[in-house]
Design a protein around this motif. Sequence first.
Motif, PDB file in Angstrom:
ATOM      1  N   TYR A  97      23.653  63.714  18.833  1.00 25.13           N
ATOM      2  CA  TYR A  97      23.064  64.687  19.752  1.00 25.13           C
ATOM      3  C   TYR A  97      23.745  64.599  21.108  1.00 25.13           C
ATOM      4  CZ  TYR A  97      19.841  67.422  22.496  1.00 25.13           C
ATOM      5  OH  TYR A  97      19.313  68.375  23.323  1.00 25.13           O
ATOM      6  N   LEU A 127      23.317  73.170  18.553  1.00 21.74           N
ATOM      7  CA  LEU A 127      22.750  72.047  19.302  1.00 21.74           C
ATOM      8  C   LEU A 127      21.405  72.429  19.923  1.00 21.74           C
ATOM      9  CD1 LEU A 127      23.647  69.122  20.005  1.00 21.74           C
ATOM     10  CD2 LEU A 127      24.537  70.028  22.164  1.00 21.74           C
ATOM     11  N   THR A 168      18.816  72.320  17.263  1.00 21.07           N
ATOM     12  CA  THR A 168      18.463  70.931  16.970  1.00 21.07           C
ATOM     13  C   THR A 168      17.518  70.376  18.024  1.00 21.07           C
ATOM     14  OG1 THR A 168      20.576  70.545  15.859  1.00 21.07           O
ATOM     15  CG2 THR A 168      19.388  68.606  16.642  1.00 21.07           C
TER      16      THR A 168
END
Length: 289
Positions: free
Chosen positions: A71, A96, A99
């Motif tokens: 991450y 991203l 997520t």
Amino acid sequence: MKRLAVMNDLSGVGRSSLAIELPVISALHVQACPVPTKILSNHTGFSHVAQTDAAPSLKDYFHAWSENGFYMDGLLAGYLGHPDQAAEILQYFSDLRETAAALGKQKPVLLLDPVMADHGKLYKNMDERYITAAQALMAEADVCFPNLTEAALIADCDYEALQETLLSCQSDAGRAMVLHAVFSELQHFTKGDIVITGIEDGESLLNVLSSKDGELHFFRNEKTGQNRPGTGDLFSAIVSAEYINGIPLSESIPHAGHFIADAIAYSEKQNIPVMHGVQFEDLLENLHI
């Protein structure tokens, strides 16, 4: 510790791009995760350059990160090895954000230093497609750091006329009137903050921030030596690392400006050739939040 993906070329000699950004970001207590967009023997200011294109591998690079569950709290995008890399960066940033939402994490940020031009013209081997790529990245960027040439190209302004008008201004109020027009055009491409860096102003250099509220803020540093390669990379590295650590731009911009001025002065004292950038390594211990 926050984690920042740093997308730029890797130049072996010349103190620029990833070679200067990684140690600086690390010194500011952020994990710097490099994404080489092109591999160069040295920066393109030198007469001979050997280069390897990283464009075909960028998609696989991001895919491996995603598969491993890595991450990123932020992305700093700089020099593109190919304009198509902009789309791959935007896709990874979109993934991203999804997520982050799924994991309940803070939204990641995109920081953009559209490294493509200086002194009124595009760099070697670059064309109009890079301007379009920068405009696309700006649409998602939280902060953008163009120099005056890059700002003029993105905004489709006459650089020579812009520079001449700014040099003739006798006050920051006059400069603000001129720059408002440029920022107004740039704001067609982004809702983020914009910092135009390294504007010549006699014996000073200006970094000018246009915040989301439309106000302009001027940050002035005395010139301490010749213009050197890599100082734009140094600026974006410092401001980006501090930004994702919660330091406001009103503090990080002058911090970066003062550090760069000190690094240039030190490099002049050490007789470092201009093309080899700034000898920042000896000053890293002074770089702290």
